[in-house]
Write a protein that holds these residues in place. Structure first.
Motif, PDB file in Angstrom:
ATOM      1  N   GLU A 169     110.089  -5.149 -19.223  1.00  0.00           N
ATOM      2  CA  GLU A 169     108.961  -5.322 -19.614  1.00  0.00           C
ATOM      3  C   GLU A 169     108.321  -6.399 -19.658  1.00  0.00           C
ATOM      4  O   GLU A 169     106.908  -6.597 -19.428  1.00  0.00           O
ATOM      5  CB  GLU A 169     108.837  -4.595 -21.215  1.00  0.00           C
ATOM      6  CG  GLU A 169     109.243  -3.045 -21.253  1.00  0.00           C
ATOM      7  CD  GLU A 169     107.920  -2.328 -20.629  1.00  0.00           C
ATOM      8  OE1 GLU A 169     108.192  -1.589 -19.645  1.00  0.00           O
ATOM      9  OE2 GLU A 169     107.199  -2.170 -21.279  1.00  0.00           O
ATOM     10  N   TYR A 170     108.760  -7.413 -19.596  1.00  0.00           N
ATOM     11  CA  TYR A 170     108.147  -8.797 -19.928  1.00  0.00           C
ATOM     12  C   TYR A 170     107.522  -9.242 -18.504  1.00  0.00           C
ATOM     13  O   TYR A 170     106.597  -9.904 -18.310  1.00  0.00           O
ATOM     14  CB  TYR A 170     108.848 -10.060 -20.701  1.00  0.00           C
ATOM     15  CG  TYR A 170     110.152 -10.323 -20.021  1.00  0.00           C
ATOM     16  CD1 TYR A 170     111.247  -9.943 -20.619  1.00  0.00           C
ATOM     17  CD2 TYR A 170     110.153 -11.124 -19.163  1.00  0.00           C
ATOM     18  CE1 TYR A 170     112.496  -9.986 -20.168  1.00  0.00           C
ATOM     19  CE2 TYR A 170     111.549 -11.320 -18.414  1.00  0.00           C
ATOM     20  CZ  TYR A 170     112.694 -10.752 -19.075  1.00  0.00           C
ATOM     21  OH  TYR A 170     113.977 -11.152 -18.707  1.00  0.00           O
TER      22      TYR A 170
ATOM     23  N   LYS B 231     106.596  -7.015 -16.370  1.00  0.00           N
ATOM     24  CA  LYS B 231     105.721  -6.209 -16.065  1.00  0.00           C
ATOM     25  C   LYS B 231     104.421  -6.909 -17.019  1.00  0.00           C
ATOM     26  O   LYS B 231     103.342  -6.730 -16.479  1.00  0.00           O
ATOM     27  CB  LYS B 231     105.891  -4.795 -17.040  1.00  0.00           C
ATOM     28  CG  LYS B 231     104.681  -3.774 -16.518  1.00  0.00           C
ATOM     29  CD  LYS B 231     105.583  -2.424 -17.005  1.00  0.00           C
ATOM     30  CE  LYS B 231     104.565  -1.246 -17.131  1.00  0.00           C
ATOM     31  NZ  LYS B 231     105.222  -0.123 -17.718  1.00  0.00           N
ATOM     32  N   LEU B 232     104.494  -7.392 -18.162  1.00  0.00           N
ATOM     33  CA  LEU B 232     103.451  -8.101 -18.807  1.00  0.00           C
ATOM     34  C   LEU B 232     102.888  -9.327 -18.070  1.00  0.00           C
ATOM     35  O   LEU B 232     101.877  -9.383 -18.029  1.00  0.00           O
ATOM     36  CB  LEU B 232     103.820  -8.529 -20.069  1.00  0.00           C
ATOM     37  CG  LEU B 232     102.683  -8.778 -21.064  1.00  0.00           C
ATOM     38  CD1 LEU B 232     101.675  -7.666 -21.477  1.00  0.00           C
ATOM     39  CD2 LEU B 232     103.174  -9.509 -22.450  1.00  0.00           C
TER      40      LEU B 232
ATOM     41  N   ARG C 270     103.034  -9.482 -14.775  1.00  0.00           N
ATOM     42  CA  ARG C 270     102.077  -8.882 -13.922  1.00  0.00           C
ATOM     43  C   ARG C 270     100.686  -8.568 -14.299  1.00  0.00           C
ATOM     44  O   ARG C 270      99.929  -8.935 -13.507  1.00  0.00           O
ATOM     45  CB  ARG C 270     102.827  -7.897 -13.089  1.00  0.00           C
ATOM     46  CG  ARG C 270     104.065  -8.486 -12.055  1.00  0.00           C
ATOM     47  CD  ARG C 270     104.247  -7.356 -11.154  1.00  0.00           C
ATOM     48  NE  ARG C 270     105.618  -7.136 -11.143  1.00  0.00           N
ATOM     49  CZ  ARG C 270     106.407  -7.929 -10.053  1.00  0.00           C
ATOM     50  NH1 ARG C 270     105.916  -8.705  -9.238  1.00  0.00           N
ATOM     51  NH2 ARG C 270     107.629  -7.266  -9.963  1.00  0.00           N
ATOM     52  N   LEU C 271     100.941  -7.986 -15.664  1.00  0.00           N
ATOM     53  CA  LEU C 271      99.672  -7.430 -15.974  1.00  0.00           C
ATOM     54  C   LEU C 271      98.886  -8.668 -16.422  1.00  0.00           C
ATOM     55  O   LEU C 271      97.292  -8.680 -16.376  1.00  0.00           O
ATOM     56  CB  LEU C 271      99.984  -6.637 -17.470  1.00  0.00           C
ATOM     57  CG  LEU C 271     100.380  -5.232 -17.172  1.00  0.00           C
ATOM     58  CD1 LEU C 271     100.925  -4.664 -18.373  1.00  0.00           C
ATOM     59  CD2 LEU C 271      99.143  -4.437 -16.857  1.00  0.00           C
ATOM     60  N   LYS C 272      99.193  -9.860 -16.591  1.00  0.00           N
ATOM     61  CA  LYS C 272      98.343 -10.942 -16.697  1.00  0.00           C
ATOM     62  C   LYS C 272      97.547 -11.458 -15.458  1.00  0.00           C
ATOM     63  O   LYS C 272      96.799 -12.301 -15.565  1.00  0.00           O
ATOM     64  CB  LYS C 272      99.174 -12.269 -17.383  1.00  0.00           C
ATOM     65  CG  LYS C 272      99.796 -12.023 -18.686  1.00  0.00           C
ATOM     66  CD  LYS C 272     100.323 -13.515 -19.301  1.00  0.00           C
ATOM     67  CE  LYS C 272     101.346 -13.208 -20.432  1.00  0.00           C
ATOM     68  NZ  LYS C 272     102.230 -14.179 -20.402  1.00  0.00           N
ATOM     69  N   GLY C 273      98.176 -10.805 -14.548  1.00  0.00           N
ATOM     70  CA  GLY C 273      97.413 -11.243 -13.326  1.00  0.00           C
ATOM     71  C   GLY C 273      97.967 -12.567 -12.641  1.00  0.00           C
ATOM     72  O   GLY C 273      97.251 -13.210 -12.003  1.00  0.00           O
ATOM     73  N   LEU C 274      99.200 -12.877 -13.234  1.00  0.00           N
ATOM     74  CA  LEU C 274      99.690 -14.233 -12.482  1.00  0.00           C
ATOM     75  C   LEU C 274     100.020 -13.975 -11.180  1.00  0.00           C
ATOM     76  O   LEU C 274     100.402 -12.952 -10.847  1.00  0.00           O
ATOM     77  CB  LEU C 274     100.853 -14.571 -13.347  1.00  0.00           C
ATOM     78  CG  LEU C 274     100.715 -14.593 -14.853  1.00  0.00           C
ATOM     79  CD1 LEU C 274     102.158 -14.963 -15.363  1.00  0.00           C
ATOM     80  CD2 LEU C 274      99.730 -15.634 -15.317  1.00  0.00           C
TER      81      LEU C 274
ATOM     82  N   GLY D 116     102.051 -13.971  -7.627  1.00  0.00           N
ATOM     83  CA  GLY D 116     103.275 -13.490  -7.366  1.00  0.00           C
ATOM     84  C   GLY D 116     104.473 -14.802  -7.645  1.00  0.00           C
ATOM     85  O   GLY D 116     105.424 -14.486  -8.206  1.00  0.00           O
TER      86      GLY D 116
ATOM     87  N   VAL E 249     104.592 -17.225  -9.215  1.00  0.00           N
ATOM     88  CA  VAL E 249     104.693 -17.741 -10.721  1.00  0.00           C
ATOM     89  C   VAL E 249     105.474 -16.608 -11.485  1.00  0.00           C
ATOM     90  O   VAL E 249     106.420 -16.863 -12.095  1.00  0.00           O
ATOM     91  CB  VAL E 249     103.414 -17.774 -11.249  1.00  0.00           C
ATOM     92  CG1 VAL E 249     103.575 -18.129 -13.002  1.00  0.00           C
ATOM     93  CG2 VAL E 249     102.467 -18.872 -10.853  1.00  0.00           C
TER      94      VAL E 249
ATOM     95  N   LYS F 254     108.921 -18.577 -12.157  1.00  0.00           N
ATOM     96  CA  LYS F 254     108.902 -19.262 -13.479  1.00  0.00           C
ATOM     97  C   LYS F 254     109.665 -17.985 -14.364  1.00  0.00           C
ATOM     98  O   LYS F 254     110.495 -18.108 -15.035  1.00  0.00           O
ATOM     99  CB  LYS F 254     107.414 -19.416 -13.851  1.00  0.00           C
ATOM    100  CG  LYS F 254     107.357 -19.726 -15.317  1.00  0.00           C
ATOM    101  CD  LYS F 254     105.837 -20.155 -15.692  1.00  0.00           C
ATOM    102  CE  LYS F 254     105.652 -20.433 -17.081  1.00  0.00           C
ATOM    103  NZ  LYS F 254     104.050 -20.531 -17.367  1.00  0.00           N
ATOM    104  N   HIS F 255     108.806 -16.811 -14.387  1.00  0.00           N
ATOM    105  CA  HIS F 255     109.222 -15.994 -15.529  1.00  0.00           C
ATOM    106  C   HIS F 255     110.580 -15.160 -15.115  1.00  0.00           C
ATOM    107  O   HIS F 255     111.579 -14.883 -15.995  1.00  0.00           O
ATOM    108  CB  HIS F 255     108.342 -14.988 -15.758  1.00  0.00           C
ATOM    109  CG  HIS F 255     107.361 -15.425 -16.635  1.00  0.00           C
ATOM    110  ND1 HIS F 255     107.001 -14.998 -17.728  1.00  0.00           N
ATOM    111  CD2 HIS F 255     105.832 -15.926 -15.938  1.00  0.00           C
ATOM    112  CE1 HIS F 255     105.855 -15.526 -18.243  1.00  0.00           C
ATOM    113  NE2 HIS F 255     105.242 -16.218 -17.137  1.00  0.00           N
TER     114      HIS F 255
ATOM    115  N   LYS G 128     114.484 -18.159 -14.362  1.00  0.00           N
ATOM    116  CA  LYS G 128     115.120 -18.712 -15.497  1.00  0.00           C
ATOM    117  C   LYS G 128     115.974 -17.477 -16.035  1.00  0.00           C
ATOM    118  O   LYS G 128     117.270 -17.744 -16.516  1.00  0.00           O
ATOM    119  CB  LYS G 128     114.299 -19.358 -16.490  1.00  0.00           C
ATOM    120  CG  LYS G 128     114.854 -20.404 -17.067  1.00  0.00           C
ATOM    121  CD  LYS G 128     113.751 -21.346 -17.960  1.00  0.00           C
ATOM    122  CE  LYS G 128     114.291 -21.998 -19.198  1.00  0.00           C
ATOM    123  NZ  LYS G 128     113.271 -22.581 -19.995  1.00  0.00           N
TER     124      LYS G 128
END
Lengths: 338, 306, 306
Positions: C202-203, C205-206, C208-212, C214, C216, C220-221, C224
């Motif tokens: 889910e995080y 998904k979030l 991506r929802l922030k529009g970051l 790809g 990143v 980043k997310h 790690k």
């Protein structure tokens, strides 16, 4: 006035097993939303409400595709946008709040990092101003001691607080529309009301439009101006909250409203018999007819058209009829739900 | 997404005990999508191992009469037409040694896995079902055992007790049981909370009866998947031990010791002593791995993340 | 974090206890420790001295305590063949094994992790299929056979690399690849499945929802988080490498502790064998403990709790 969001005849299908199995998760959904309005989308699990939202933000899971219709946001059809274009919309113009706060946040990054990202990537805010902005956002979602909290990590916070962080993230990009997908379902009952109040205040302060997806009509009554009831991928009734609560026209809506416990009312609770249909194997005619207490023979044979009951009120039912004074206005028919 | 059909949701809800009828249906489904490649490798090897006496052209421990040492396989110049894949340092036929070696590897592999599996499953069930201090003790033992280098230990044990095929089987069993214990314990922990087990307990069944009738049949699936995934490890371990000289002792042919025999001649380019035994090991292990993967996906969705 | 470290240290201690106890028991069950520890042709006085040194004339618990004390003070006896204390020998050869192990680990990381991550990001594509094949062969091909094959190809047939011994990078590369091969395949599998799971979370998904962008989201997310289980594997890796190192060092005549162990076995140098197995076990436990502590430091969930 041009609507902020106008969804017209949206169709999203899931295709699996090499094309042999098609599930029409969203089958001809239309509604509009103006600035500052709150629309509630209600329905049982699997009715297509979440898929509709994912279609709007362009984050459908693999196997799902928008196969028809338009999604006009601020004048442009974002259903046609490339992934890169959508990325600029997401987080900045349209934000989303997810259901389960315990898993929505990345466990390895601090609150400050996570809340700051939309501002960083979409608005170019950096350094000290970024930190200040994060503090501002945390304050706006009523998190005490923001300077201290922003250095913390998600696992150090309760569910209610995490969900507020998710709210802060949604606000960070200064969006015009926030889609909240069952934001209180996973919260403690005592916290739910607080959170809803927060959302309502935020909406008044910022003027953001909200789509509230839920299966709980009580929340709709409290939070929303308009309501769209979904069943098996279609909107079966849409209109203002007041109209639908007072005199629902579609039997499904009636059943939903009837199944809400009302204080002081001693009538037995009415439960809807049966199960939601398997979207891969829908019954012929109206999808609701097997469970409908008012079903007519024609309901099993043909899908009902959308009936315009009033200017902003539609229902998909053979039994529905326009209200008397609205007969004359039929000539000026506009797309459903507006 | 809630597009779940009726029967799947019943399984997901976990309220019905695995019935005999359900099992039969599952076995039938299993038979439909048989994995061709692994079976195409394993079945011939098993047959070869079983019928080694009939198939092998020569006795694996006696030199071929009239043959020289280190003769190359039949397609290379200077070879002996009697030895299809060449001869070793005692003029013995490589092909026959490979065939009998299959027997050794497969027997050690299977029985070693059986021993490891039995020990591990038993401990896992006891730990999972009885809980409390039994669980703690067994878990600490498992952790400790896992932390030790298995092969080094096996080498040590083999050195101490002396090499023989059955010693190796027991040693390998003693060294590789830990995976089973861990996984089976996890399974038992979930099983213990299932309704049909609780029903049996309420009805007054003794622990030992509950274990035998209810728990054991349900962990068999996981144990089998684990077994097929572990056989490869055991076979390679046996080959390693034989290579080092502490495995199956000569003159009994073992693929590992054949590799060791061939090492000295590798420098002069006599490649067949090295390539063929290694190829056999690789094929068998590959086949068991694929088999294990297939079993895992078919039999138990919970093990998909193993 | 303090409590975590304490608990892990306790477990490590328990493991060391079990390790020493096992070695102690095995030796006593399979032979007479006095004769084992004494050189062939020793005199009566030597035997007596050994009895005193190791407490062999006392009861078993005292014997164990003496043994444990000896081990932890580094007194492991004297090697027959080298006429040196075992611990001296061990630490003399250790750097060589470490050099090999480090090179092998580096190679596996460089090959395995990116391949696994890319396979996950481009799941089910051609990349992914190549990755799956590599993973499969990595697990099925025995490391030592790979070593032999590499020698055959690169030393004997092509003549590019030396066949054995320690030296520059040319000597290092083949044994390192042979040693790291299995681990590279494990890393590939693990990073792939770990990344796949993270990508489904889910995080992400979030994010991506922030529009970051790809990259990143992935770099980043996802990265790690996906790497956490991989770190755990690094600890187990040491154990696996130690196992395989014995044979690889033998094949490549690499002067490390694996080869020392082999010599000890061949020359019936019991103190050497016992000492190496004991030391190796201790080393593994300590390294695992260190990795656990490192892991606790990196994951804020553990670092920031008590």
């Amino acid at each position: 006035m041009a609507a902020l969001l106008r969804v017209a005849d949206l169709q999203t299908h899931y295709v699996s097993f090499g094309g042999s199995r098609v599930v029409k998760a969203v089958d001809g959904v239309s509604f509009t939303l103006d600035d500052g309005e709150t629309l509630g989308i209600v329905g049982e699990s699997g009715c297509g409400k979440t898929t509709t939202c994912l279609s709007i933000v362009g984050l459908l899971p693999p196997g799902a595709r928008i196969v028809g219709g338009r999604i006009d946001f601020a004048g442009e059809d974002i259903a046609q946008y490339s992934p890169r274009q959508m990325r600029r919309v997401r987080g900045a113009q349209i934000a989303m709040i997810l259901q389960d706060p315990m898993v929505s946040l990345n466990p390895l990054f601090s609150i400050r990092t996570q809340v700051g990202e939309p501002a960083f990537y979409h608005r170019g805010v950096r350094g000290r101003s970024l930190r200040a902005r994060v503090g501002e956002l945390l304050r706006s979602v009523r998190i005490p001691s923001p300077a201290m909290r922003m250095r913390e990590y998600p696992h150090q916070m309760s569910g209610g607080m995490r969900q507020r962080i998710v709210g802060a993230i949604a606000l960070a990009g200064v969006p015009k529309l926030i889609i909240a997908d069952e934001p209180t379902t996973n919260l403690d009952v005592t916290i739910q009301a607080q959170y809803l109040d927060l959302l309502k205040d935020l909406q008044q302060d910022t003027g953001v439009a909200v789509i509230f997806v839920t299966h709980n009509l009580g929340i709709v009554a409290r939070m929303c101006d308009k309501l769209a009831v979904m069943y098996a991928g279609k909107i079966v009734e849409a209109g203002s909250v007041r109209d639908l609560f007072n005199a629902p026209k579609h039997p499904y809506t009636k059943a939903l409203i009837g199944s809400m416990p009302k204080l002081g009312n001693k009538d037995p609770l009415f439960a809807i018999p049966g199960q939601p249909p398997d979207l891969a194997r829908l019954p012929t005619g109206c999808a609701f007819h097997p469970r409908c207490p008012e079903a007519l023979p024609c309901c099993a044979a043909e899908e009902p058209d959308e009936v315009r009951i009033a200017a902003s009120w539609t229902a998909r039912c053979w039994r529905a009829e326009p209200l008397p004074q609205e007969h004359a206005k039929e000539a000026h028919a506009a797309p459903a739900g507006s | 997404m809630a597009f779940v059909t009726g029967q799947t949701s019943a399984v997901l809800l976990g309220t019905s005990p695995p019935s005999a009828e359900g099992d039969r249906r599952r076995w039938l489904k299993l038979a439909r999508g048989l994995p061709v490649l692994p079976l195409a490798i394993l079945i011939p090897f098993v047959l070869i191992a079983l019928f080694a006496n009939a198939i092998a052209p020569y006795d694996p421990t006696d030199p071929i009469p009239g043959a020289k040492i280190f003769e190359p396989p039949f397609w290379v110049m200077g070879s002996n037409p009697h030895a299809l894949l060449g001869t070793d340092f005692q003029s013995r036929d490589i092909l026959s040694r490979l065939i009998f070696g299959a027997r050794v590897s497969l027997i050690v592999g299977v029985t070693g896995t059986l021993v490891a599996g039995s020990i591990g499953t038993t401990l896992g069930i006891l730990a999972g079902y009885l809980g409390g201090w039994v669980d703690q003790v067994i878990m600490r033992l498992t952790d400790a055992w896992l932390a030790l280098p298995a092969l080094v230990f096996a080498i040590f044990l083999a050195t101490m007790v002396g090499p023989s095929m059955w010693n190796i089987v027991i040693i390998l069993g003693l060294v590789y049981w830990t995976r089973y214990a861990r996984v089976i314990r996890g399974e038992v922990l979930t099983l213990r909370e299932r309704e049909f087990v609780k029903l049996a307990e309420i009805a007054g069944a003794s622990s030992h009866r509950v274990i035998l009738r209810h728990i054991l049949p349900n962990v068999v699936n996981s144990a089998m998947v684990l077994a097929s995934l572990t056989i490869g490890v055991v076979i390679i371990a046996e080959a390693s031990l034989s290579f080092l000289g502490v495995g199956v002792p000569p003159p009994e042919p073992a693929w590992g010791s054949m590799l060791s025999d061939g090492r000295s001649m590798l420098m002069v380019g006599d490649w067949w002593l090295t390539i063929f035994p290694g190829l056999c090991i690789m094929l068998v292990v590959l086949a068991t791995q694929l088999m294990g993967d297939w079993l895992r996906i078919r039999l138990d969705p919970q093990l998909r993340n193993l | 974090m303090g409590q975590f470290v304490l608990r892990r240290s306790l477990y490590a201690l328990v493991t060391l206890f079990i390790l020493s106890l096992t070695i102690f028991t095995v030796v006593r069950l399979t032979g007479d420790p006095v004769t084992l520890l004494a050189e062939p042709g020793a005199r009566a006085e030597d035997l007596d001295r050994i009895r005193v040194e190791w407490g062999l004339d006392r009861s078993w618990p005292i014997q164990y305590l003496t043994f444990a004390k000896n081990v932890f003070t580094g007194e492991l006896g004297k090697s027959f063949n080298y006429e040196m204390p075992v611990s001296t020998l061990y630490f003399q050869r250790l750097p060589n094994s470490l050099e090999l192990a480090l090179a092998a680990t580096l190679i596996s990381f460089i090959i395995g992790i990116p391949a696994g991550l890319i396979s996950a990001v481009k799941v089910n594509s051609a990349w992914d299929n190549v990755g799956k094949v590599i993973a499969l062969f990595g697990l099925a091909v025995p490391g030592f056979w790979l070593g032999l094959v590499l020698i055959l190809i690169f030393s004997v047939w092509l003549g590019w690399l030396p066949t054995s011994g320690q030296g520059g990078w040319r000597n290092l590369i083949m044994p390192a690849v042979a040693l790291g091969w299995y681990f590279a395949a494990s890393l590939l599998r693990l990073s792939r499945s770990s990344m796949l799971e993270v990508l489904r979370s889910e995080y992400i998904k979030l994010a991506r929802l922030k529009g970051l962008p790809g990259y990143v989201v992935i770099a980043k997310h996802a990265f790690k988080n996906a790497l956490i289980p991989v770190l755990t594997l690094a600890g187990i890796n040491l154990v696996v490498m130690l196992n395989a190192a014995v044979i690889i060092e033998v094949i490549f005549a690499w002067p490390g502790i694996g080869r020392l162990l082999y010599e000890g076995i061949f020359q019936r140098d019991f103190p050497l064998v016992q000492g190496i197995v004991m030391e190796a076990g201790i080393m593994v436990v300590l390294v695992n403990l260190t990795i656990d502590i490192l892991y606790a430091y990196i994951d804020p969930r553990i670092r920031l709790t008590k």
